[in-house]
Structure formats: C-alpha cells, structure tokens
Scaffold this active site. Sequence first.
Site: not given
Ligand code: PEP
Length: 746
Positions: A392, A697
């Site tokens: 976070h 992402c």
């Molecule tokens: C990931 O797992 O790479 C992702 C973008 O999702 P999060 O970090 O929210 O789990």
Amino acid sequence: MVVLWLNEVGKDDVALVGGKGANLGELIRNEIPVPNGFIVDSRTFMEFLEATGIKYQIMDLLRIDVEDTNKLNEVSKKIRELIESSEMPEKIEEEIRKAYKKLCEEEGEEVFVAVRSSATAEDLPDASFAGQQETFLNVKGEDDVVENVKKCWSSLYTPRAIYYRVQKGFRHEDVSIAVVVQKMVNSEKSGVMFTSHPVTGEKLCIIEAVFGLGEAIVSGMVTPDTYTYDRVNRKLVDLKIGEKKKMLTRKDGKTVEVELGEKSFERVLSDEEIEQLVNFGEIIEEHYGHPQDVEWAIEKGKIYILQSRAVTTIREKKEEEAALEGGEIILKGLAASPGVGIGKVKVIMSEAEINKVEEGDILVTTMTTPDMVPAMKRAAAIVTDEGGMTCHAAIVSRELGVPAVVGTKEATKVLKDGMIVTVDGEKGVIYKGEVKEEKKVEVTPVASAPIITATEVKVNISIPDAAPRAAATGADGVGLFRIEHMVLGFEKHPMKYIKDGEMDKYIDMLYREMRKVVQAFYPKMVWIRTLDAPTDEFRAMEGGEDEPIEANPMLGFRGIRRDLIEHEHFRAEIRAIKKLVEEGYTNVGIMLPLVTHPDEVRRAKEIILEEGLSLSKIDFGVMVETPAAALVIEDIVKEGITFISFGTNDLTQYTLAVDRNNENVAYLYDEEHPAVFKLIERVIKICKEHGVKTSICGQAGSYPKFVEKLVEMGIDSVSANPDAVQLIKETVARTERRIMLERLRD
Ligand code: PEP
Ligand code: MG
C-alpha cells in the site's frame, strides 16, 4: 455591508468572501483581467439566518445520524426549502439588486452572470469545501440573481455537504457561505494553461485551446489544440492541432453545440495571443510563487482569466532528486517512490494518530492503511517497517508523488519523534539530519516533444483523487485501475453495505470514485479491475470481522473466485460501471483478477449480461497472473475477451512459489526468471493468433529491462506506475526504433 466588489478583496479576506472570491480579487490586484463581478459576503448569509429566525430551526434539524441516508436526505430537503422560501431581508435584497444593476451598467447591457457558492469557516480560512456547494450558470435579470443567491445559500445544506462537515469534525454553526456573482464570458476561444510543465516543473508553458466555451475541454467532447511555449528561449516549441468537431456557445441563456465543419482543424490561437497568455501566466505564477493551472477565455478579442489554482502535480525539484552524498546513513529499505524528503520524524502506530503528521513531516509507520492517505498527502516522505514494491505505502506514495522507502524492518524503532532526517526514495536510504546534494550541476531545460510510441504506455491507478496527476504524465490510458485501496478507504466492508440494505449507496460510492478516473482520462481507455480482496486485508474494515482466517491468504478467498461467490459486490461494481457507460463514457473496460479457469470468465460474463451491461460496447479482459491462466490461455480466449494483462507480481510468486510479501524468501523473487518469461511468451503468441491484445500491469511494467523484452515479444501496451511513465515511454520508443533499424539492416 452586503456586497463587496471583486477589486475590493484579496487573500486576507478568505473568511469573508471564500477562497474563490479572494483568489479572483488577488488576480485583479495584479492587473490580471478578470470578468467583472461582486460577492455577497459570508456575513450576509449569517444576517439572513438571524433576521429570518430560521437559524435555530436549521441547527435543530441537523441533530441527526448522518449515516442514516434517508434521514439525511429528508433533513437536507427541509432545510433547503426553508431557506429558499424565506423572505430575504429588504436591505440585503436591495443591495444585491443594486450591485447587479451597476454591473450591467458597467458592461453596457443586461448581462448573464454565473452565481457561485464558496463556503467559508471563520476560524479556519484554509478549510476546503471546494466543489461541495452549487453553481448556477446563465442567470440574467435582478429577480433571478436574487433567487439564485438564495439557492447557493441553501446548497450549504446538500446531503453531501452536511455529511462532509460531520465527517471532518466541523460544527455546522461555524460554517457560512459567500456567493460570487460574476459576468459570464461568451468566449469565441477558451482553454486551460499550465504556467510550467505540470510534471517536471520546467519553464514550459502548456496551453490547451478550443473554439467556444471551455466546458468542451473539461467534458472531453473535443480534442483541443496543444501549444508548448518555452519560457526560457521565449518561443513556441511544439504545436498540435486537435480535431475540434464542435464548439459550445451560449444562445439565449442556453449552452448549445455548434458543428465546426472545415474549421475543426484550424489553429485556435495566434502567436500573439499565446504570448499574451504566457505573460499573464507568468505574472500569476510569480505572484503565488508556484506554477499555476489557469482557466482563460477570449471574448471579442479580449483575454479574461477565469480561475487560477496551484499545480499540485509537480515532482520534487531536480536537484533534490540527484544523488545525496556524504550523509550518515541510519536506515535502509526498498526505494519505493522517487524523490527526496527532508523533515521531522512523526512515528504513528495507527490511523487514530494521523493528526500528528503535519505538512512537511516524515511519516514513519509499520505499514500505511487507506485511512492514513490524508497524512500521506501532507508528508514530505514516508518510511515503513514492512512491505515490498507493491505494498500500500509504495503504490500510494508513487501516485501521490511523495518519496518513500518501505520494508526497512525497524523504522519505527530506529527513527524517533522529532528527529530530522533525509529520506532518499530513489536509493532507499535514510540519512541522519538534513543532507543536501554537494555538487549541483546546472542543467538548462530542453524542450522535448511528447514521445509517441506504437506500443501504448499506460499508467496504473489506485487513488481516484490522484487521477489528474497520473493523466498529466501523458499516459495512453489506465492499464490497471486497482479498486481495492479505494474500497478499503470506504467506511464499511462491501458485504456489510449489502447486508445492511445499502447496496445503492455502495454502488453510488463506487460510481463516483470510478468516474473521477474515467473522466480524468477521457477518451483514453481505463481498465477497471473488479475487486481482488484478500481476506487478511479486508478483515480490519467495519463488517470485516467475518472474513475467514486463512493460513495463506495469497492462495485463498480472493480475486474472481471470491467475486463469483460473493456475487452481490461484483454486481454492485458492474452496476456502477453500467452507470458510467450509460452516461456516455466510451472509455471503460472491465478486467477480471486472478483467473485460473475459463469457467470463471464464462460465469463472470453471464453475471455482467444479467446486469444488462452489453460487452459489445466495452473492453473486457482478464489478468494473466497465475500459471494456470497462462497454460490454458487458448481456452480462456475462446470465452470471448478483448485483452489480457500480465500481473507479474502474482505470476512471479505463483510460478516460483515465493510469497511476494515474505522477506525471508525475497531474494528468490525474480520477475525475470526464465519460467516467468516462458509463460509470458506463450501467452503473447497465442493471443496474437486470436487477435486478443496483450498488456502488463505488474510492477515489472515499470522496469526498463523487462519492458524491452516485452516490446521485442510484441506486447501491445505496457502499464507503468505514474513516476515511471516517462522512463518507460523512452524505453519503448528506443526499443521500437532499434527493432525497426535491425529489420532494415537485415
Ligand atoms: C499483479 O499481480 O501483478 C497485479 C498487478 O495485481 P496486484 O499487485 O494488485 O495483485
Ligand atoms: Mg495480482
């Protein structure tokens, strides 16, 4: 006195005339041309309440539990009716009529005015009530002006404004309202201007311009012209003509659209107009000592400045970002958000202590939570004991542009309240005392044209209020709108709203927050990811007590598997998205988290269709963040998706069996492991064969070396953290050029 003219007020009069009025007065004092107008000051509203005797009635009505939405709406309605039906004392009404008449005389005709509210708090001139009260446009004639002043007054008691004040601990009786009555400019040209570059702070003035009224830019109805003016070398260095198919103009008090035909591609501003605007921009920037975001308009050839606000998106100064040398290092951690912050340490152990953190302090805590975001915004830097690059604190600091070092293990022990420290978010170290860079290299800013790449470079978002800042990076859209942090910031657990019969309230909250992002990026695509709620993170919320205790939440009840079982909150998200689509937003996409099986995609689609949202209008895709999804991607594609996005944070942890939050195995966590690349390569190849777009992402999308490989594999877009967008754009552009060159040589 009832009325004050704009040229009679200034920054010291905020309590009397509100922020808006004081700001306009300041501009006039600096000879900036502002449309003529007057302010019905905040004392007048108080006088009205006293004279009519309704004050005590209002205060009595306000003794309610604001969480009871029905009651809140009912009380708000009653108070507003009470104010609007009460007779205005003759003396006040007379003065307002006289002022409007004078305004018309000065303008040589009966003019249209905007009647805007500006709430004020006597002892807290800085309290921000921006955007909570109402504005009335196209008002003409004495009677209408008087009536709309009353409407502005009553808007001090909209449900939202009442709720906000209670939430923030303001007493209703301490808050008043001023009303700005200002001539409306029926502009032939208008737009916005950043007096300096909104991200880097360089002396590059950026002007966006359209024909007609500026609302056309705000609503995203047309693509404006963009002019970049180099304030150091005094010349226009970039010019992009937008396609301005329509313009908005005012006819008989109504805003109407006019088709522009051939004029769509004409340049809006002449060189001379640009120079005049830049000059005004420089005066305003100098006056406030900070780059400004200015709204301007041109009517009958004359420039007017309508509004000016400080730009809040600028990064820390260049010299502060340079390496710091010679200081004593007292702590190390992960470099989570770039920049350098110097200030006084404030250790906080829970949300209850956030008021300890003042503007410019160093916030030190175990791990930040959504309730700490207001304090994070005020901090010069953030340091945490726990966390990795995707915790976070890391994600939010990057979005807010606050330097951060996370995972120091012992910040809350080593750093003590009141200590002065220097936090280097670029290198991940904390120095004792104030450490300044030793040698400063003077760099003359060079005007650089925006980088255009075939592979789109998008941005990740999780705090809706930070969306304008992320949009200012020039990203090609949002490749991941992570809604968990936003939802964790709500008062109750999503399922609690539903159990309490407040599904509509929850939908409305989702809709409002999502809208901020979709609006900030319009018409660029925003992929909204449905809730990926791990039980351990959601347990702390009100109503989260029932979250199952799981030995391994990372492999537990989260992602799409959870959304399909607790389908009510999933449906709430879909309804909020549907509202956006029905409102005309064409830039919304849905992305499913933690998919492992094609059945999950099929069931999610069924629910979406049951909710009446047609997928033909929007992008619909999945995260590829489990080896399972990568290995059965052919079958997932057959369920009908338009895109996939690699979640490398999870894909890495599940492929390598390395918990992404476990410091003991952090040394094994490697996104560049060949196994991860093999899965990625496979998915890109198969998606290409089926015409499905690919993106990334996860955090690795912000790493240049990783992105280079993805571009070589033919990925369609990359979504980076806001602070990395520029660097990734450069990486992508360079890689694309290299690939083309190699092909030519071959
Ligand atoms: C990931 O797992 O790479 C992702 C973008 O999702 P999060 O970090 O929210 O789990
Ligand atoms: Mg993930």
